[in-house]
Write a protein that holds these residues in place. Structure first.
Motif, PDB file in Angstrom:
ATOM      1  N   ARG A 147      16.735 -34.239 -29.142  1.00 16.23           N
ATOM      2  CA  ARG A 147      15.469 -33.878 -28.505  1.00 16.23           C
ATOM      3  C   ARG A 147      15.273 -34.641 -27.205  1.00 16.23           C
ATOM      4  O   ARG A 147      14.827 -34.091 -26.199  1.00 16.23           O
ATOM      5  N   GLY A 148      15.561 -35.935 -27.221  1.00 17.91           N
ATOM      6  CA  GLY A 148      15.328 -36.767 -26.045  1.00 17.91           C
ATOM      7  C   GLY A 148      16.449 -36.781 -25.046  1.00 17.91           C
ATOM      8  O   GLY A 148      16.285 -37.313 -23.938  1.00 17.91           O
TER       9      GLY A 148
ATOM     10  N   VAL B 160      12.626 -43.151 -23.758  1.00 17.41           N
ATOM     11  CA  VAL B 160      12.499 -42.091 -24.755  1.00 17.41           C
ATOM     12  C   VAL B 160      11.236 -42.291 -25.583  1.00 17.41           C
ATOM     13  O   VAL B 160      10.487 -41.341 -25.837  1.00 17.41           O
TER      14      VAL B 160
ATOM     15  N   LEU C  13       8.311 -39.467 -25.657  1.00 18.77           N
ATOM     16  CA  LEU C  13       7.995 -38.744 -26.884  1.00 18.77           C
ATOM     17  C   LEU C  13       6.639 -39.152 -27.443  1.00 18.77           C
ATOM     18  O   LEU C  13       5.950 -38.343 -28.060  1.00 18.77           O
TER      19      LEU C  13
ATOM     20  N   VAL D 241       9.682 -34.448 -21.122  1.00 22.48           N
ATOM     21  CA  VAL D 241      10.474 -33.820 -22.176  1.00 22.48           C
ATOM     22  C   VAL D 241      10.353 -32.293 -22.084  1.00 22.48           C
ATOM     23  O   VAL D 241      11.342 -31.564 -22.226  1.00 22.48           O
TER      24      VAL D 241
ATOM     25  N   GLU E  58       7.189 -28.372 -26.865  1.00 18.42           N
ATOM     26  CA  GLU E  58       7.215 -29.579 -26.030  1.00 18.42           C
ATOM     27  C   GLU E  58       6.095 -29.556 -24.999  1.00 18.42           C
ATOM     28  O   GLU E  58       5.568 -30.617 -24.625  1.00 18.42           O
TER      29      GLU E  58
END
Length: 245
Positions: free
Chosen positions: A50-51, A62, A66, A130, A156
């Motif tokens: 995801r990151g 990160v 997030l 992101v 996101e």
């Protein structure tokens, strides 16, 4: 089909988009896909995948992008995940997992993909790294795989807007969790120890939700006409019924 205001579209669509994305991320099939691609630890697969759109960055970046997660927990999972194949390759493999999950579970709805793509394209990306990273990733050519990745992109978007909003009202990530979901969710996000009493902060969380809804509605207002918003919400609802039951 009728028409919807932008605010009505938020209420009709955003939670479904969030929940479909969560279903993919937490799926046992996704964990198995990670194992098949070198990630024995599903949390390492999640954070690196995801990151990884952020590139070769320190884990603190990160964690900041997030939100929500305890920073030391992020560092452990991120460092393990990027050690497998690097950040950008981790995202490539994670996107393949997203596509595979979508192909197996989502309906083929080219019109919803078109509308979702327009929403993603119109959104202002400032302070949403992101989201911007996932928006920049190549999409599958067509079919449920393309739709699933667009769901991930829009998830996101909402998540980034919400992090902006909770920060704006003065809530830390841990406080944001405790004012809504409680200690069990905080522990799932890596937080440990005794948690502060955050009952007095709940009005801030309500304010943050209202800000998030307004920011999200502004995107729908720019991207879609009232009749297109109604169609988008209807199709998202059908997607939710198909995937979530």
């Amino acid at each position: 089909m009728g028409e919807l205001s932008a605010a009505e579209t938020v209420r009709a669509a955003d939670k479904i988009i969030h929940d479909v994305g969560s279903r993919w991320m937490l799926s046992g099939a996704t964990a198995r896909h990670g194992q098949e691609h070198g990630f024995e630890n599903p949390f390492a697969y999640y954070f690196a995948g995801r990151g990884g759109v952020l590139g070769d960055v320190d884990a603190s970046v990160v964690a900041a992008a997030l939100g929500w997660f305890e920073p030391a927990f992020v560092r452990a999972q991120w460092d393990e995940g990027v050690a497998v194949a690097g950040a950008r390759e981790a995202t490539r493999r994670y996107a393949l997992g997203c596509a595979a999950w979508g192909e197996a579970r989502l309906p083929d709805d080219p019109r919803l993909s078109e509308l979702a793509g327009r929403v993603a394209k119109v959104a202002e990306g400032s302070a949403l790294p992101v989201f911007c990273g996932w928006r920049a990733e190549p999409l599958p050519e067509a079919g449920p795989a393309r739709l699933m990745q667009l769901v991930q992109v829009l998830r996101e978007l909402r998540g980034g807007l919400h992090l902006v909003a909770t920060t704006a009202v003065g809530l830390s990530p841990l406080e944001a969790i405790l004012t809504q979901d409680g200690p069990d969710t905080a522990r799932f996000f890596g937080w440990q120890g005794d948690f502060p009493e955050c009952g007095a902060l709940k009005p801030r969380r309500v304010e943050a939700e209202e800000i998030t809804d307004r920011l999200s509605a502004a995107v729908y207002e720019r991207a879609l006409s009232p009749s297109e918003r109604a169609e988008f919400a209807e199709r998202v609802g059908a997607l939710g019924s198909s995937v979530l039951g």
